[in-house]
Design an enzyme around this catalytic site. Structure first.
Site, PDB file in Angstrom:
ATOM      1  N   LYS A  15      47.192  46.693  36.872  1.00  0.00           N
ATOM      2  CA  LYS A  15      47.501  46.648  38.295  1.00  0.00           C
ATOM      3  C   LYS A  15      48.198  47.914  38.813  1.00  0.00           C
ATOM      4  CE  LYS A  15      47.863  41.598  38.435  1.00  0.00           C
ATOM      5  NZ  LYS A  15      48.754  40.467  38.795  1.00  0.00           N
TER       6      LYS A  15
ATOM      7  N   TYR B 181      39.762  37.956  44.763  1.00  0.00           N
ATOM      8  CA  TYR B 181      40.763  36.894  44.713  1.00  0.00           C
ATOM      9  C   TYR B 181      40.450  35.740  45.673  1.00  0.00           C
ATOM     10  CZ  TYR B 181      43.691  39.750  41.692  1.00  0.00           C
ATOM     11  OH  TYR B 181      44.175  40.470  40.628  1.00  0.00           O
TER      12      TYR B 181
ATOM     13  N   ASN C 179      53.202  42.317  37.950  1.00  0.00           N
ATOM     14  CA  ASN C 179      53.304  41.924  36.540  1.00  0.00           C
ATOM     15  C   ASN C 179      52.336  42.692  35.644  1.00  0.00           C
ATOM     16  OD1 ASN C 179      50.873  40.635  37.078  1.00  0.00           O
ATOM     17  ND2 ASN C 179      51.698  38.572  36.908  1.00  0.00           N
TER      18      ASN C 179
ATOM     19  N   HIS D  67      46.139  41.631  34.931  1.00  0.00           N
ATOM     20  CA  HIS D  67      45.401  40.401  35.230  1.00  0.00           C
ATOM     21  C   HIS D  67      44.426  40.199  34.086  1.00  0.00           C
ATOM     22  CE1 HIS D  67      42.565  37.608  37.204  1.00  0.00           C
ATOM     23  NE2 HIS D  67      41.635  38.373  36.631  1.00  0.00           N
TER      24      HIS D  67
ATOM     25  N   GLU E 146      34.003  37.902  36.673  1.00  0.00           N
ATOM     26  CA  GLU E 146      34.877  39.029  36.963  1.00  0.00           C
ATOM     27  C   GLU E 146      34.312  40.336  36.405  1.00  0.00           C
ATOM     28  OE1 GLU E 146      39.052  36.548  37.358  1.00  0.00           O
ATOM     29  OE2 GLU E 146      38.657  37.593  35.475  1.00  0.00           O
TER      30      GLU E 146
END
Length: 140
Positions: free
Chosen positions: A11, A51, A114, A117, A128
Site C-alpha cells: 500500500k 474495493y 497497514n 492487502h 484480484e
C-alpha cells in the site's frame, strides 16, 4: 499441500517509506514466490472498482482516498497454500492485534495504513489477480 496463487498489494504507506524490499524479503522467506509485480498509481475509479465489495461500508471513501494517495505495488504470489500462508505472514488487519514478526506488526502505521492487502480466498485471489495482470505478465 497445494500450489496456489494469491494477490498482494503493498500500500501507499509502504511505498512512501521505501520498505518494499523488506516486505518482499518477508514474503520470500515464508516460501512464496513473487511471479508478477508492478508499481502503479491507482486512479479513484480503479480503487473504487477494486474495493467495490466495501462500497456500502462507512470506511469506503477513506479507503479509496488512501489507496490513491501514493503509488502501490501489486503482486501475484505463488506457493504451497499461498492464500493462507500470505494471510498468516501479513498478520491481523489491526496491527495492534498482529502477531510478532508479521508484516503488519513490523511495518503498519495504523489500521488503515497497514502496509499490505492480501486475498482472503482462492476465488477472490483469481478475481484480484485478473483485475491487475494479464496472463502474459505472470511468469511462474
Amino acid at each position: 499441500m497445494t500450489i496456489e496463487r494469491t494477490f498482494s498489494i503493498l500500500k501507499p504507506d509502504a511505498t512512501r517509506r521505501n520498505i518494499i524490499g523488506k516486505i518482499n524479503a518477508k514474503i520470500e522467506a515464508a516460501g512464496l514466490r513473487i511471479i508478477a509485480q508492478k508499481r502503479l498509481q491507482l486512479s479513484l475509479a480503479q480503487a473504487q472498482a477494486f474495493y467495490a465489495v466495501h462500497a456500502e461500508r462507512a470506511f469506503f471513501g477513506e479507503l479509496c482516498q488512501f489507496m490513491i494517495s501514493g503509488p502501490v505495488v501489486v503482486q501475484t504470489l505463488e506457493g504451497d497454500d499461498a492464500v493462507a500462508k500470505y494471510r498468516d505472514i501479513m498478520g491481523a488487519t489491526n496491527p495492534a492485534n498482529a502477531k510478532e514478526g508479521t508484516i503488519r506488526q513490523e511495518f503498519a502505521e495504523s489500521i488503515e495504513a497497514n502496509s499490505v492487502h492480501g486475498s482472503d480466498s482462492l476465488e477472490n485471489a483469481a478475481k484480484e489477480i485478473a483485475f491487475f495482470f494479464s496472463n502474459l505478465e505472470i511468469v511462474s
